[in-house]
Write a protein that holds these residues in place. Structure first.
Motif, short mmCIF file in Angstrom:
data_model
loop_
_atom_site.label_atom_id
_atom_site.label_comp_id
_atom_site.label_asym_id
_atom_site.label_seq_id
_atom_site.Cartn_x
_atom_site.Cartn_y
_atom_site.Cartn_z
N TRP A 258 0.43 -5.96 3.52
CA TRP A 258 -0.40 -5.15 4.30
C TRP A 258 -0.71 -3.88 3.69
O TRP A 258 -1.63 -3.20 3.94
N HIS A 259 0.39 -3.45 2.54
CA HIS A 259 0.11 -2.08 2.22
C HIS A 259 -0.91 -2.00 0.95
O HIS A 259 -0.97 -0.74 0.43
N THR A 517 -10.31 8.01 9.62
CA THR A 517 -9.08 8.21 9.83
C THR A 517 -8.40 8.62 11.43
O THR A 517 -7.31 9.05 11.77
N VAL A 622 -6.03 4.78 2.75
CA VAL A 622 -6.56 4.45 4.08
C VAL A 622 -7.25 3.28 4.39
O VAL A 622 -8.29 2.89 3.64
N PRO A 623 -6.74 2.57 5.36
CA PRO A 623 -7.35 1.05 5.36
C PRO A 623 -8.60 1.06 5.94
O PRO A 623 -8.89 2.13 6.95
N TRP A 625 -9.54 -0.46 9.33
CA TRP A 625 -8.78 -0.77 10.61
C TRP A 625 -9.30 -1.98 11.21
O TRP A 625 -8.31 -2.74 11.47
N ILE A 628 -7.60 -4.56 8.80
CA ILE A 628 -6.25 -4.58 9.22
C ILE A 628 -6.02 -5.69 10.28
O ILE A 628 -5.15 -6.70 10.39
N TYR A 649 -9.72 -1.96 2.23
CA TYR A 649 -9.29 -0.26 2.29
C TYR A 649 -10.46 0.35 2.15
O TYR A 649 -11.58 0.04 1.45
N HIS A 694 3.50 4.86 4.68
CA HIS A 694 2.11 4.34 4.53
C HIS A 694 1.43 4.58 5.79
O HIS A 694 1.77 4.22 6.87
N ALA A 696 -0.99 2.93 7.19
CA ALA A 696 -1.20 1.84 7.74
C ALA A 696 -0.14 1.29 8.49
O ALA A 696 -0.26 0.03 9.27
N ARG A 697 1.22 1.69 8.22
CA ARG A 697 2.28 1.20 8.99
C ARG A 697 2.23 1.03 10.52
O ARG A 697 2.64 0.14 11.11
N ALA A 699 -0.54 0.67 12.41
CA ALA A 699 -1.20 -0.39 12.99
C ALA A 699 -0.57 -1.62 12.80
O ALA A 699 -0.78 -2.68 13.50
#
Length: 707
Positions: A258-259, A517, A622-623, A625, A628, A649, A694, A696-697, A699
């Motif tokens: 995911w990262h 963001t 930055v993903p 969202w 994700i 991303y 990170h 995204a952690r 989410a």
């Protein structure tokens, strides 16, 4: 051999050379003198990897990476750095990555390095930066264009901890020094997992050299895809091995990635130059925000040769929460391993080295007392002190009783605490301004970036002017401004559209103002610091104090203390009641000083900290969202489910924020991590800690909790 040792156990032989008691082996060989040990290093590792020719062939902007098993006395690193300064162009950079399970105590290291006077002053610089606490994890040391990444831990695990899991992104090493104790003495190191990780971190065609021809090493290297060649050894050694990586494979996906952004390329647009993949491509990087997050990030990237433009909506650097008159450099250590404690420890040690190197005139790192004002804090500090003593790390911090604290502070205190001799306080605005004084940095103040839009030409930043928006370039912080080389791209038009290849958002709570963001869970925390004119009594304070509040020694006849902590309060007007709260907190430490300050008009400043739910900063890409949420939807049913796909991303969009109340401690290491993300470099922290930082952690955690 027991693995519960923390440091190397050294026996010094009559000839002055160090021997490992645990492995019954020497740290370097070479016959009758240490000088032959240096010559062996030069023959085995430098010559057989053809480093003199390869260093000389580099171009400005190139990065060359060396990997090493067994840091030991640092001899190989110093020999490589010595060759680098003789052979490499001034605009190139060397990255040396080494692992060590049992690091030397500083005293043993100093004694060993004294054996090679010809390696001064390089040895002295290594000693100066050597961590006071060689804790497990990754330590990043900087020596101008040379970086040392020292990973403390078992070799294969330490190398695995540097792998993000991206086959393109992880392949940085151009040459390997396969050193360490002889396989017959230390067979546990030379495992298939070690060679697998070495191959996974290698550029295609990476070379290696090793002093040994042991079967376990030959089989391991062949199995990992290396071609081997036997060549004459040094001195009395008949043979040694050298070779090149000829086969590369895809990494096994062991956990949900995911990262990592989707695609096989690095998440960065920046191209490598030393690994045979073409010349480095010049990039324009835009950073939004000139507080400590933006300033450290800009400096990290500028020193890597990138053109950086920093946009600040205020009139100068550190116009927001970073702009107090005084700030303290401290961290909350933990006796237990975990992301928060690990990051606090490594961030503090990195920051202490960083500010001394980057802006020594703006910092006062002559000690800090972290006082224990409760029984719980006393017990916690006792555990920390026990841990530090166990590691021989009291140079980082040591426990003192009330009498000892009073002697250090120069004023009577009722509490003991931890004394950090290398911590202290700094001048935030001067620090940020000094970091932005670089020829590759343009600072544009009074410019508010309203929106971001990505297109075929990269990012468009749409801004509005606020006051005088003239550019300030590098030393133009104190000199007249000059035109930026990208002015023809619209980058120099106040209030216009600015173009950049990469964008990094460093705007504290305003990070959420951008749609890309807005999902990040930042929480504003109001903090008001109070200021008073120093009195004869308060001037006796000799070191910074922190506990339930903090107090800083006088600078130019003024002292700062505080600060209030108001969750979800976004007003920044000064309040008399918070001055009173700060005085009450100060009175618990120094009642006489608080009474003197209460008798005079107080000054102050209120600003908003930006904190995350887990109180760790965010540093990374930055993903998208929605991507994700859809890619990892199955985590709602089972958070441990392995999903091999990657999410999309935002292209070349990064964020650094959530520094909370320890921004000046956290920012330097967080910025170094961000620069590694942007540039595709070896990480300055283990991958698990990079994931803990990170963006995204949050989410992904919410998916695992079916939120």
């Amino acid at each position: 051999m027991s693995d519960d040792r923390l440091h190397a156990e050294i026996e010094w032989r009559e000839d002055g050379q160090p021997l490992s008691r645990a492995f019954d082996d020497v740290y370097f060989s070479g016959g009758s003198s240490p000088q032959e040990g240096l010559e062996e290093t030069r023959y085995v590792f430098l010559q057989q990897n053809r480093l003199p020719e390869r260093f000389a062939a580099l171009a400005d902007g190139d990065v060359f990476t060396i990997g090493e098993t067994g840091f030991g006395t640092g001899l190989n690193f110093l020999a490589a750095r010595d060759l680098w300064r003789q052979s490499a162009p001034t605009g190139a950079r060397l990255h040396f990555v080494s692992v060590e399970k049992f690091p030397l105590h500083r005293g043993d290291l100093e004694r060993a390095l004294a054996l090679w006077p010809q390696l001064q002053p390089l040895a002295g610089q290594l000693l100066e930066q050597y961590p006071p606490f060689c804790a497990r994890g990754v330590h990043r040391l900087q020596f101008g264009p040379v970086s040392l990444t020292l990973a403390i831990g078992e070799a294969s695990e330490a190398f695995a901890g540097l792998r993000l899991g991206d086959n393109h992104r992880d392949r940085n090493v151009d040459a390997w020094f396969l050193d360490g104790f002889a396989p017959a003495k230390n067979p546990a190191m030379w495992t298939p997992a070690l060679f697998e990780n070495i191959a996974a971190l290698s550029q295609p065609g990476a070379t290696f050299a090793t002093f040994t021809c042991a079967g376990i090493v030959k089989r391991g290297l062949k199995g990992a895809g290396f071609a081997l060649q036997k060549v004459p050894g040094f001195g009395r050694k008949r043979e040694m091995l050298r070779g090149r990586l000829k086969e590369t494979g895809e990494p096994r996906i062991a956990s949900t990635p995911w990262h990592l952004p989707s695609g096989s390329k690095s998440p960065s647009p920046l191209e490598r130059g030393a690994g045979g993949e073409g010349e480095p491509k010049a990039q324009s990087i835009a950073i939004i925000g000139a507080g400590i997050a933006g300033a450290t990030t800009a400096r990290a990237l500028a020193e890597r040769g990138h053109r950086v433009t920093v946009f600040e909506q205020g009139p100068g650097p550190a116009a927001g929460a970073s702009g107090n008159d005084q700030g303290i450099l401290y961290a909350k250590l933990s006796p237990k391993p975990g992301p928060n404690g690990d990051f606090n420890l490594h961030a503090l040690m990195f920051a202490q080295r960083y500010y001394r190197r980057q802006c020594p005139q703006s910092v006062h790192l002559d000690g800090l007392l972290q006082l224990a004002q409760s029984g719980k804090e006393t017990g916690l500090q006792g555990q920390i002190d026990d841990l530090l003593q166990q590691h021989g790390a009291r140079a980082l911090a040591q426990r003192v009783d009330a009498a000892g604290a009073s002697e250090i502070a120069g004023l009577p205190l009722e509490f003991g605490g931890l004394y950090f001799p290398q911590a202290g306080w700094l001048e935030p605005r001067r620090v940020c301004a000094a970091l932005l004084e670089h020829e590759n940095i343009e600072l544009r103040c009074n410019t508010r970036i309203e929106s971001l839009e990505h297109g075929k030409d990269g990012w468009q930043l749409h801004g509005t002017p606020a006051g005088n928006a003239e550019p300030q370039l590098g030393k133009a912080l104190v000199e007249p401004a000059r035109a930026h080389p990208d002015a023809e791209l619209g980058l120099g038009v106040p209030g216009g559209s600015f173009r950049a290849d990469t964008v990094i958002i460093c705007t504290a709570n305003a990070i959420r103002r951008f749609p890309q963001t807005a999902a990040l869970p930042l929480r504003p925390i109001r903090g008001q610091v109070s200021g008073a004119v120093a009195t004869d009594y308060s001037r006796r304070l000799q070191t910074a104090l922190c506990g339930e509040g903090y107090l800083i020694p006088g600078a130019s006849g003024h002292q700062s203390f505080g600060a209030s902590f108001k969750l979800k309060d976004t007003d920044t007007a000064l309040r008399d009641r918070e001055h009173r709260e700060n005085l009450e907190t100060l009175a618990a430490l120094l009642p006489e000083m608080a009474a003197e300050f209460a008798a005079q008009p107080l000054t102050g400043r209120a600003a908003l900290r930006a904190a995350t739910p887990d109180y760790l900063p965010m540093a990374g890409p930055v993903p998208d969202w929605d991507s994700i949420a859809s890619t990892y939807a199955e985590l709602r049913k089972n958070r441990k489910f392995l999903i091999p796909q990657r999410a999309h991303y935002q292209p070349n969009l990064f964020v650094l924020g959530g520094l909370g109340s320890r921004g000046f401690t956290y920012a330097p290491l967080a910025a170094e991590l961000l620069a590694a993300w942007v540039g595709g470099e070896v990480l300055p922290v283990p991958v698990e800690l990079a994931k803990a930082l990170h963006p995204a952690r949050f989410a992904v955690r919410d998916l695992g909790k079916n939120r």
